[in-house]
Design an enzyme around this catalytic site. Structure first.
Site, PDB file in Angstrom:
ATOM      1  N   ASN A  11      12.969   0.193  23.218  1.00 24.91           N
ATOM      2  CA  ASN A  11      13.957  -0.865  23.412  1.00 24.91           C
ATOM      3  C   ASN A  11      14.820  -0.950  22.147  1.00 24.91           C
ATOM      4  OD1 ASN A  11      15.114  -3.498  23.120  1.00 24.91           O
ATOM      5  ND2 ASN A  11      13.931  -4.154  24.894  1.00 24.91           N
ATOM      6  N   HIS A  14      17.592  -4.422  19.210  1.00 21.84           N
ATOM      7  CA  HIS A  14      17.763  -4.997  17.867  1.00 21.84           C
ATOM      8  C   HIS A  14      18.581  -4.121  16.928  1.00 21.84           C
ATOM      9  CE1 HIS A  14      15.820  -8.420  19.248  1.00 21.84           C
ATOM     10  NE2 HIS A  14      14.613  -7.908  19.319  1.00 21.84           N
ATOM     11  N   HIS A  47      18.392  -4.503  27.102  1.00 24.40           N
ATOM     12  CA  HIS A  47      18.495  -5.759  27.857  1.00 24.40           C
ATOM     13  C   HIS A  47      19.909  -6.320  27.681  1.00 24.40           C
ATOM     14  CE1 HIS A  47      16.550  -9.998  28.624  1.00 24.40           C
ATOM     15  NE2 HIS A  47      17.571  -9.757  29.419  1.00 24.40           N
ATOM     16  N   ARG A  49      21.843  -9.193  28.064  1.00 27.46           N
ATOM     17  CA  ARG A  49      21.625 -10.621  28.323  1.00 27.46           C
ATOM     18  C   ARG A  49      22.933 -11.285  28.722  1.00 27.46           C
ATOM     19  NH1 ARG A  49      16.407 -12.429  25.952  1.00 27.46           N
ATOM     20  NH2 ARG A  49      17.030 -14.467  26.677  1.00 27.46           N
ATOM     21  N   ARG A  53      23.946 -11.429  23.349  1.00 30.39           N
ATOM     22  CA  ARG A  53      23.594 -11.666  21.942  1.00 30.39           C
ATOM     23  C   ARG A  53      23.286 -10.374  21.187  1.00 30.39           C
ATOM     24  NH1 ARG A  53      17.752 -14.591  22.599  1.00 30.39           N
ATOM     25  NH2 ARG A  53      18.941 -15.919  23.987  1.00 30.39           N
ATOM     26  N   GLU A  74      17.339  -3.667  31.474  1.00 31.48           N
ATOM     27  CA  GLU A  74      16.674  -4.964  31.688  1.00 31.48           C
ATOM     28  C   GLU A  74      17.743  -5.992  31.974  1.00 31.48           C
ATOM     29  OE1 GLU A  74      14.259  -6.505  28.565  1.00 31.48           O
ATOM     30  OE2 GLU A  74      13.186  -4.635  28.403  1.00 31.48           O
ATOM     31  N   THR A 105      12.116 -12.641  25.831  1.00 28.69           N
ATOM     32  CA  THR A 105      11.706 -12.936  27.208  1.00 28.69           C
ATOM     33  C   THR A 105      10.321 -13.575  27.218  1.00 28.69           C
ATOM     34  OG1 THR A 105      12.864 -10.896  27.734  1.00 28.69           O
ATOM     35  CG2 THR A 105      11.651 -11.930  29.517  1.00 28.69           C
ATOM     36  N   GLU A 155       6.173  -4.104  35.493  1.00 26.60           N
ATOM     37  CA  GLU A 155       5.938  -4.030  34.050  1.00 26.60           C
ATOM     38  C   GLU A 155       5.141  -5.269  33.672  1.00 26.60           C
ATOM     39  OE1 GLU A 155       9.076  -2.818  31.385  1.00 26.60           O
ATOM     40  OE2 GLU A 155       8.203  -3.989  29.753  1.00 26.60           O
ATOM     41  N   HIS A 197       5.996  -5.814  25.558  1.00 25.78           N
ATOM     42  CA  HIS A 197       6.301  -7.079  24.882  1.00 25.78           C
ATOM     43  C   HIS A 197       5.294  -7.370  23.779  1.00 25.78           C
ATOM     44  CE1 HIS A 197       7.957 -10.973  23.998  1.00 25.78           C
ATOM     45  NE2 HIS A 197       8.992 -10.616  24.724  1.00 25.78           N
TER      46      HIS A 197
HETATM   47  N1  PXP Z   1       9.737  -5.196  28.125  1.00 24.63           N
HETATM   48  C1  PXP Z   1      10.515  -6.246  28.487  1.00 24.63           C
HETATM   49  C2  PXP Z   1      10.682  -6.507  29.944  1.00 24.63           C
HETATM   50  C3  PXP Z   1      11.150  -7.048  27.519  1.00 24.63           C
HETATM   51  O1  PXP Z   1      11.910  -8.079  27.903  1.00 24.63           O
HETATM   52  C4  PXP Z   1      10.996  -6.722  26.163  1.00 24.63           C
HETATM   53  C5  PXP Z   1      11.707  -7.530  25.129  1.00 24.63           C
HETATM   54  O2  PXP Z   1      13.069  -7.416  25.310  1.00 24.63           O
HETATM   55  C6  PXP Z   1      10.199  -5.618  25.831  1.00 24.63           C
HETATM   56  C7  PXP Z   1       9.558  -4.885  26.831  1.00 24.63           C
HETATM   57  C8  PXP Z   1       9.989  -5.192  24.409  1.00 24.63           C
HETATM   58  O3  PXP Z   1       9.344  -6.178  23.703  1.00 24.63           O
HETATM   59  P1  PXP Z   1       9.219  -6.033  22.128  1.00 24.63           P
HETATM   60  O4  PXP Z   1      10.620  -6.045  21.584  1.00 24.63           O
HETATM   61  O5  PXP Z   1       8.436  -7.245  21.732  1.00 24.63           O
HETATM   62  O6  PXP Z   1       8.520  -4.743  21.850  1.00 24.63           O
END
Ligand code: PXP
Length: 247
Positions: A11, A14, A47, A49, A53, A74, A105, A155, A197
């Protein structure tokens, strides 16, 4: 029993968070995606959003055009996001609940409560052969509902497990059992199982050991580690931890 590889979806939200903090064009999530591929990552998760952001529409377009790794978009269950998915045609969408005031999330989607809405929402998306994943808590009711509406993937939200694990609260074992049970249950129903997550290089091994697990989506920990070791090193280390637990 011989275990399959667990794919790592990285992901990259960031990377965009850092870029947007200064309103510059860098660091670019597309460049991050290319490094993820070189480091052995198996997919890109982003993602988009509602408040934009971090990831913005142009990033999604760039990632789709790049096409070097499967793109998992996402998104929330809104008409705007449905139109974007139908326009971009990512490899997969992962539906998540979204609240403006949350930092990330928090909690899974309540599929049981919105079966009819989700069914009609997904109809045109499935018509375009986009794989559908639902981000849910490890509960049999939610898994049954996901199956009913024709999801391809669930997921599992690992946030609760990771929170307990980080705090060294021994109830983390119970949270892990819930993930194991849910994975096995969903697999038997024919659903592909992903999880994510809050996973870190320390907690990822326990989840990677779940036999039917197919993919882990990890962002915050990898981008954090990359500050100190570079993105390539951070992705390689996460893959190594997953493989060590698995094989
Ligand atoms: N999976 C989903 C569905 C998420 O919303 C997120 C966070 O955006 C992640 C995985 C990844 O989570 P993390 O950034 O805490 O590794």
């Amino acid at each position: 029993m011989k275990l399959d590889e667990v794919r790592l979806g990285v992901n990259i939200d960031h990377v965009a968070t850092v870029r947007n903090a200064r309103g510059t064009n860098y660091p670019d999530p597309l460049e991050a995606a290319k490094i993820v591929k070189k480091a052995g990552g198996n997919g890109i998760t982003a993602h988009l959003r509602e408040d934009r952001r971090h990831i913005v529409d142009k990033d999604i377009m760039n990632l789709k055009q790049y096409n070097g790794l499967p793109l998992n978009l996402e998104m929330a269950v809104t008409d705007e996001m449905q139109n974007i998915a139908l326009d971009i045609i990512p490899n997969a969408i992962c539906l998540v609940p979204e609240k403006r005031e949350e930092r990330t999330t928090e909690g899974g989607l309540d599929v049981c409560k919105s079966i009819n809405r989700l069914r009609s929402f997904l109809e045109p998306i499935k018509g375009k052969n986009i794989r559908v994943s639902l981000f849910i808590e490890p509960s049999e009711e939610q898994i049954d509902a996901a199956k009913t509406i024709g999801a391809d993937i669930i997921e599992l939200h690992t946030g609760h497990f990771c929170e307990l694990y980080e705090k060294k609260d021994e109830n983390y074992m119970e949270a892990l059992r819930a993930l194991e049970k849910a994975t096995s249950y969903a697999h038997k129903l024919g659903l592909e199982v992903h999880a994510g997550h809050g996973l870190t290089t320390e907690s990822v091994g326990l989840v990677s050991k779940i036999p039917e697990m197919k993919e882990l989506n990890i962002g915050h920990a990898i981008i954090s580690d990359s500050i100190f070791m570079g993105l390539r090193g951070a992705v390689q280390l996460m893959k190594q931890k997953i493989n060590e637990a698995r094989f």
